[in-house]
Design an enzyme around this catalytic site. Sequence first.
Site, PDB file in Angstrom:
ATOM      1  N   GLN A 190       0.872  -1.162   0.111  1.00 30.30           N
ATOM      2  CA  GLN A 190       0.129   0.099  -0.077  1.00 30.30           C
ATOM      3  C   GLN A 190       0.939   1.285  -0.076  1.00 30.30           C
ATOM      4  O   GLN A 190       1.671   1.547   0.980  1.00 30.30           O
ATOM      5  CB  GLN A 190      -0.854   0.116   1.257  1.00 30.30           C
ATOM      6  CG  GLN A 190      -1.898   1.123   1.171  1.00 30.30           C
ATOM      7  CD  GLN A 190      -2.816   1.376   2.597  1.00 30.30           C
ATOM      8  OE1 GLN A 190      -2.215   1.642   3.305  1.00 30.30           O
ATOM      9  NE2 GLN A 190      -3.978   1.085   2.210  1.00 30.30           N
ATOM     10  N   HIS A 234      -3.203   4.430  -1.592  1.00 26.89           N
ATOM     11  CA  HIS A 234      -3.894   4.696  -0.162  1.00 26.89           C
ATOM     12  C   HIS A 234      -4.629   6.049  -0.592  1.00 26.89           C
ATOM     13  O   HIS A 234      -4.195   7.244  -0.369  1.00 26.89           O
ATOM     14  CB  HIS A 234      -3.351   4.747   0.981  1.00 26.89           C
ATOM     15  CG  HIS A 234      -3.890   4.868   2.147  1.00 26.89           C
ATOM     16  ND1 HIS A 234      -5.424   5.137   2.383  1.00 26.89           N
ATOM     17  CD2 HIS A 234      -3.578   4.542   3.538  1.00 26.89           C
ATOM     18  CE1 HIS A 234      -5.691   5.017   3.548  1.00 26.89           C
ATOM     19  NE2 HIS A 234      -4.574   4.565   4.287  1.00 26.89           N
ATOM     20  N   HIS A 276      -9.429   7.707   4.319  1.00 28.74           N
ATOM     21  CA  HIS A 276      -9.136   7.873   5.650  1.00 28.74           C
ATOM     22  C   HIS A 276      -8.528   9.239   6.076  1.00 28.74           C
ATOM     23  O   HIS A 276      -8.132   9.502   6.997  1.00 28.74           O
ATOM     24  CB  HIS A 276      -8.264   7.067   6.341  1.00 28.74           C
ATOM     25  CG  HIS A 276      -8.683   5.587   6.205  1.00 28.74           C
ATOM     26  ND1 HIS A 276      -8.182   4.405   6.355  1.00 28.74           N
ATOM     27  CD2 HIS A 276      -9.996   4.965   5.761  1.00 28.74           C
ATOM     28  CE1 HIS A 276      -8.577   3.286   6.162  1.00 28.74           C
ATOM     29  NE2 HIS A 276      -9.952   3.774   6.005  1.00 28.74           N
ATOM     30  N   TYR A 297      -6.095  10.862   4.421  1.00 28.15           N
ATOM     31  CA  TYR A 297      -4.605  11.188   4.051  1.00 28.15           C
ATOM     32  C   TYR A 297      -4.854  11.879   2.568  1.00 28.15           C
ATOM     33  O   TYR A 297      -5.843  12.065   2.212  1.00 28.15           O
ATOM     34  CB  TYR A 297      -4.099   9.827   3.815  1.00 28.15           C
ATOM     35  CG  TYR A 297      -3.950   9.113   5.447  1.00 28.15           C
ATOM     36  CD1 TYR A 297      -3.380   9.664   6.499  1.00 28.15           C
ATOM     37  CD2 TYR A 297      -4.528   7.900   5.577  1.00 28.15           C
ATOM     38  CE1 TYR A 297      -3.365   9.276   7.780  1.00 28.15           C
ATOM     39  CE2 TYR A 297      -4.469   7.200   6.732  1.00 28.15           C
ATOM     40  CZ  TYR A 297      -3.919   8.045   7.884  1.00 28.15           C
ATOM     41  OH  TYR A 297      -3.785   7.371   9.118  1.00 28.15           O
ATOM     42  N   ARG A 333      -7.835   2.131  -2.584  1.00 23.01           N
ATOM     43  CA  ARG A 333      -8.593   2.169  -1.561  1.00 23.01           C
ATOM     44  C   ARG A 333      -8.896   3.602  -1.321  1.00 23.01           C
ATOM     45  O   ARG A 333      -8.379   4.595  -1.137  1.00 23.01           O
ATOM     46  CB  ARG A 333      -7.648   1.720  -0.346  1.00 23.01           C
ATOM     47  CG  ARG A 333      -8.525   1.325   0.925  1.00 23.01           C
ATOM     48  CD  ARG A 333      -7.496   0.762   2.222  1.00 23.01           C
ATOM     49  NE  ARG A 333      -8.452   0.054   2.865  1.00 23.01           N
ATOM     50  CZ  ARG A 333      -8.470  -0.346   4.188  1.00 23.01           C
ATOM     51  NH1 ARG A 333      -7.420   0.497   4.976  1.00 23.01           N
ATOM     52  NH2 ARG A 333      -9.081  -1.164   4.902  1.00 23.01           N
ATOM     53  N   GLY A 367      -8.936  -7.532   8.810  1.00 21.97           N
ATOM     54  CA  GLY A 367      -8.008  -6.433   9.797  1.00 21.97           C
ATOM     55  C   GLY A 367      -7.548  -7.216  11.092  1.00 21.97           C
ATOM     56  O   GLY A 367      -6.746  -8.010  11.077  1.00 21.97           O
ATOM     57  N   ARG A 368      -8.453  -6.776  12.165  1.00 24.14           N
ATOM     58  CA  ARG A 368      -7.958  -7.238  13.351  1.00 24.14           C
ATOM     59  C   ARG A 368      -7.761  -8.588  13.806  1.00 24.14           C
ATOM     60  O   ARG A 368      -7.145  -8.957  14.708  1.00 24.14           O
ATOM     61  CB  ARG A 368      -8.939  -6.455  14.477  1.00 24.14           C
ATOM     62  CG  ARG A 368      -8.520  -4.943  14.736  1.00 24.14           C
ATOM     63  CD  ARG A 368      -9.766  -4.343  15.376  1.00 24.14           C
ATOM     64  NE  ARG A 368     -10.926  -4.373  14.766  1.00 24.14           N
ATOM     65  CZ  ARG A 368     -11.929  -4.749  15.301  1.00 24.14           C
ATOM     66  NH1 ARG A 368     -12.292  -4.592  16.818  1.00 24.14           N
ATOM     67  NH2 ARG A 368     -13.399  -4.826  14.708  1.00 24.14           N
TER      68      ARG A 368
END
Length: 381
Positions: free
Chosen positions: A118, A185, A188, A190, A238, A348-349
């Site tokens: 990424q 990316h 979110h 950025y 993304r 993810g987690r």
Amino acid sequence: MQPSHEEPTHVTTAPSRAAEVLSRPTAINGLTVPNRIVMAPMTRMFSPGGIPGEDVVSYYARRAAAGVGLIVTEGTYVGHESAGNSDRVPRFHGEEQLAGWQKVAEAVHAAGGTIVPQLWHIGTVRNQGDGPYPGAPSHGPSGLRVTGVEDATPMTQADIDAVIGAFVESAVAAERIGFDGIELHGAHGYLLDQFLWAGTNRRTDAYGGDPVARTKFAAEIVAAVREAVSPEFPILFRYSQWKQEAYDARLAETPEELEAILAPLTAAGVDAFHASTRRYWLPEFDGSDLNLAGWTKKLTGRPTITVGSVGLDGDFIRGFAGEGSPVRGIDDLLDRLEREEYDFVAVGRALLQDPEWATKVLAGRSDELEPYSASALKTLS
């Protein structure tokens, strides 16, 4: 079938069904991913000097060996001095850094997986004076943070060209050292997202204004990368509605507005979209149960990746506050895959906590799945 806007119940998925739905190989441009399970990008900060070491190699290889079809690496800074704010986040430029990443790619391939880096520029999220290049100014489309505070430098055309060049150089390097594609990316809050969102893009030149104009920067990066790499080399993008400092922010209020944003990116050469949401089961627009990945596939025709609290009952934001999350079933997720609303599922987690998550799910060993503990953020296991 349970409505998609309600939280899934805690159920045990039949092993045969999970294996049948998740084990199908699927193509993204010239890449065949061996199954539908993706490791979501998660910033780890275990790379001093921006160099991924043997622990990073093992971290990714372990998950590929346990059945993850496609790994999207943690965010990696492109070669622009304002791209990042930590000397412990890996970079995707520099001889030592790329040598480390080449070892990662080789290990993942040896374990039977595929992998894309990424590529990341954080924009105005970076505070002035942050490393790894503290003397560099922080950049953004209009110098605004997501919160509306103006404390960065609005980008000139020269700045824009330099950042585009940095993304291209990292993408070319990814193909050269053996990666299977790249992910840009654009989510979110950025840098790329700061251009896409009206809240941070107040420009009056060709890079600001209506939704199509706000895609110009990201689309130029996609097009420049597309021209510089092989035609079959996949480009993933993304994006998200939400921002880290504005969870209710939205790029688009309607499918029509979303299509206006996605169409230029598709035309520029995006091969697949990674639609980031905090809870994958929530519908994106009124009148439809489709989530963001579902709408993205419907509007673009491109393969899509869904993500957001997969396999766990609890939002990831709570993890940063030290909260854990119990295990949750994925039958509703499989329902959507079978309806071809999206093509891949990013975890993810649950994968951060348990490297064997994919193997356990595919084999029907759901009783062995581990609840998420926020302590998993402290180690690279």
